[in-house]
Design a protein around this motif. Structure first.
Motif, PDB file in Angstrom:
ATOM      1  N   VAL A   1       0.829  -1.204   0.000  1.00 38.27           N
ATOM      2  CA  VAL A   1       0.000   0.000   0.000  1.00 38.27           C
ATOM      3  C   VAL A   1       0.869   1.262   0.000  1.00 38.27           C
ATOM      4  O   VAL A   1       0.615   2.213  -0.732  1.00 38.27           O
ATOM      5  CB  VAL A   1      -0.953   0.008   1.219  1.00 38.27           C
ATOM      6  N   ALA A   2       1.910   1.261   0.822  1.00 34.14           N
ATOM      7  CA  ALA A   2       2.760   2.454   0.952  1.00 34.14           C
ATOM      8  C   ALA A   2       3.407   2.835  -0.373  1.00 34.14           C
ATOM      9  O   ALA A   2       3.713   4.010  -0.606  1.00 34.14           O
ATOM     10  CB  ALA A   2       3.834   2.208   2.009  1.00 34.14           C
ATOM     11  N   GLU A   3       3.627   1.853  -1.243  1.00 32.57           N
ATOM     12  CA  GLU A   3       4.224   2.137  -2.558  1.00 32.57           C
ATOM     13  C   GLU A   3       3.180   2.613  -3.566  1.00 32.57           C
ATOM     14  O   GLU A   3       3.499   3.382  -4.473  1.00 32.57           O
ATOM     15  CB  GLU A   3       4.914   0.880  -3.092  1.00 32.57           C
ATOM     16  N   VAL A   4       1.948   2.160  -3.432  1.00 33.74           N
ATOM     17  CA  VAL A   4       0.887   2.493  -4.391  1.00 33.74           C
ATOM     18  C   VAL A   4       0.220   3.823  -4.040  1.00 33.74           C
ATOM     19  O   VAL A   4      -0.181   4.585  -4.917  1.00 33.74           O
ATOM     20  CB  VAL A   4      -0.169   1.364  -4.433  1.00 33.74           C
ATOM     21  N   ARG A   5       0.137   4.109  -2.766  1.00 35.90           N
ATOM     22  CA  ARG A   5      -0.606   5.271  -2.281  1.00 35.90           C
ATOM     23  C   ARG A   5      -0.193   6.602  -2.923  1.00 35.90           C
ATOM     24  O   ARG A   5      -1.063   7.369  -3.355  1.00 35.90           O
ATOM     25  CB  ARG A   5      -0.470   5.353  -0.765  1.00 35.90           C
ATOM     26  N   PRO A   6       1.102   6.945  -3.007  1.00 41.59           N
ATOM     27  CA  PRO A   6       1.464   8.258  -3.572  1.00 41.59           C
ATOM     28  C   PRO A   6       1.010   8.433  -5.023  1.00 41.59           C
ATOM     29  O   PRO A   6       0.534   9.509  -5.402  1.00 41.59           O
ATOM     30  CB  PRO A   6       2.993   8.285  -3.459  1.00 41.59           C
ATOM     31  N   ALA A   7       1.140   7.391  -5.836  1.00 41.05           N
ATOM     32  CA  ALA A   7       0.722   7.482  -7.239  1.00 41.05           C
ATOM     33  C   ALA A   7      -0.783   7.674  -7.337  1.00 41.05           C
ATOM     34  O   ALA A   7      -1.269   8.464  -8.155  1.00 41.05           O
ATOM     35  CB  ALA A   7       1.151   6.220  -8.002  1.00 41.05           C
TER      36      ALA A   7
ATOM     37  N   LEU B   1      -5.598  11.484  -8.236  1.00 37.32           N
ATOM     38  CA  LEU B   1      -6.862  12.047  -7.761  1.00 37.32           C
ATOM     39  C   LEU B   1      -6.805  13.559  -7.601  1.00 37.32           C
ATOM     40  O   LEU B   1      -7.841  14.226  -7.597  1.00 37.32           O
ATOM     41  CB  LEU B   1      -7.245  11.422  -6.415  1.00 37.32           C
ATOM     42  N   GLU B   2      -5.624  14.103  -7.490  1.00 33.24           N
ATOM     43  CA  GLU B   2      -5.465  15.527  -7.184  1.00 33.24           C
ATOM     44  C   GLU B   2      -6.097  16.410  -8.264  1.00 33.24           C
ATOM     45  O   GLU B   2      -5.820  16.257  -9.449  1.00 33.24           O
ATOM     46  CB  GLU B   2      -3.975  15.861  -7.061  1.00 33.24           C
TER      47      GLU B   2
ATOM     48  N   GLY C   1      -5.419   6.979   4.183  1.00 31.50           N
ATOM     49  CA  GLY C   1      -4.983   8.316   4.534  1.00 31.50           C
ATOM     50  C   GLY C   1      -5.096   9.325   3.412  1.00 31.50           C
ATOM     51  O   GLY C   1      -4.443  10.365   3.428  1.00 31.50           O
ATOM     52  N   ILE C   2      -5.940   9.033   2.425  1.00 29.76           N
ATOM     53  CA  ILE C   2      -6.171   9.947   1.299  1.00 29.76           C
ATOM     54  C   ILE C   2      -7.556  10.568   1.467  1.00 29.76           C
ATOM     55  O   ILE C   2      -8.556   9.848   1.553  1.00 29.76           O
ATOM     56  CB  ILE C   2      -6.091   9.211  -0.051  1.00 29.76           C
ATOM     57  N   LYS C   3      -7.609  11.891   1.500  1.00 31.40           N
ATOM     58  CA  LYS C   3      -8.901  12.571   1.613  1.00 31.40           C
ATOM     59  C   LYS C   3      -9.656  12.416   0.301  1.00 31.40           C
ATOM     60  O   LYS C   3      -9.153  12.815  -0.760  1.00 31.40           O
ATOM     61  CB  LYS C   3      -8.690  14.048   1.926  1.00 31.40           C
ATOM     62  N   PRO C   4     -10.858  11.837   0.321  1.00 34.85           N
ATOM     63  CA  PRO C   4     -11.600  11.666  -0.938  1.00 34.85           C
ATOM     64  C   PRO C   4     -11.918  13.011  -1.576  1.00 34.85           C
ATOM     65  O   PRO C   4     -12.334  13.947  -0.892  1.00 34.85           O
ATOM     66  CB  PRO C   4     -12.883  10.949  -0.511  1.00 34.85           C
ATOM     67  N   PRO C   5     -11.708  13.135  -2.880  1.00 36.38           N
ATOM     68  CA  PRO C   5     -12.066  14.381  -3.568  1.00 36.38           C
ATOM     69  C   PRO C   5     -13.587  14.467  -3.739  1.00 36.38           C
ATOM     70  O   PRO C   5     -14.306  13.524  -3.386  1.00 36.38           O
ATOM     71  CB  PRO C   5     -11.369  14.241  -4.923  1.00 36.38           C
TER      72      PRO C   5
END
Length: 200
Positions: free
Chosen positions: A75-81, A86-87, A107-111
């Motif tokens: 997860v830690a490797e996939v999360r930043p991409a 989504l940004e 830990g990603i705020k849903p858009p």
């Protein structure tokens, strides 16, 4: 902002179950779209390594097992991409509460979010409590709108189907005078809160 000028991303997670508090994502698939066009060349998919073995039922659905996913990134490797994809975009998902739940767990705020399930119900004048569930699955809506299904329970395929179904629904709702802006779409999806700022 009119929905036709906004940037969207259709997202699908394949997971070990339907409870984001307990289950794990094992595949991410997303398809960007904007100006009413799907940008397949920018699609993204990645397997995700689970932290623990999961139930046999999930193996039957996905054809995968924890052992086969041991080489996948964590997860830690996939999360930043995923967060980068989504940004600045509006999230599109079918039964979006599930995708939003897993994003929060990561830990990603849903858009700002558009839910194709809720848009379909709105188009038909239905509500979740009384609608026939089998008529509003992603595959049922794809069949109804003539969207080709390339394979179910694959995150990228489901994200592509979701993107196409979304475009049909948005156009149909606009024809009925119910949708013009992104805010209209998020409101019909049940996510019309105060986070819309840039997307109203």
């Amino acid at each position: 902002m009119t929905w036709r000028s906004a940037e969207f991303v259709a997202l699908d997670f394949e997971s070990t179950g339907m409870n984001p508090a307990r289950d794990e994502v094992i595949q991410v698939g997303l398809v960007p779209l904007g100006a009413e066009r799907i940008r397949l060349g920018e699609a993204y998919a990645e397997w995700v390594r689970p932290t623990k073995p999961f139930a046999g039922g999930s193996v039957a659905i996905h054809g995968l097992s924890a052992e086969r996913l041991q080489q996948a990134p964590a997860v830690a490797e996939v999360r930043p991409a995923l967060a980068r994809q989504l940004e600045g975009r509006v999230l599109v998902a079918h039964y979006a509460e599930l995708e939003r739940g897993f994003l929060k767990r990561w830990g990603i705020k849903p858009p700002p979010t558009v839910d194709t399930l809720m848009l379909a119900l709105a188009l038909d004048g239905q509500i979740t409590q009384t609608a026939r569930r089998d008529a509003y699955t992603l595959s049922a809506l794809a069949a109804r709108f003539g969207v080709e299904v390339y394979g179910e329970h694959d995150a990228l395929a489901d994200a592509l189907i979701t993107a196409q179904v979304f475009l049909v629904l948005a156009h149909e709702l606009q024809k009925k005078g119910r949708v013009k802006t992104v805010k209209d779409l998020t409101r019909l999806s049940g996510y019309g809160g105060g986070f819309l700022g840039l997307f109203g």
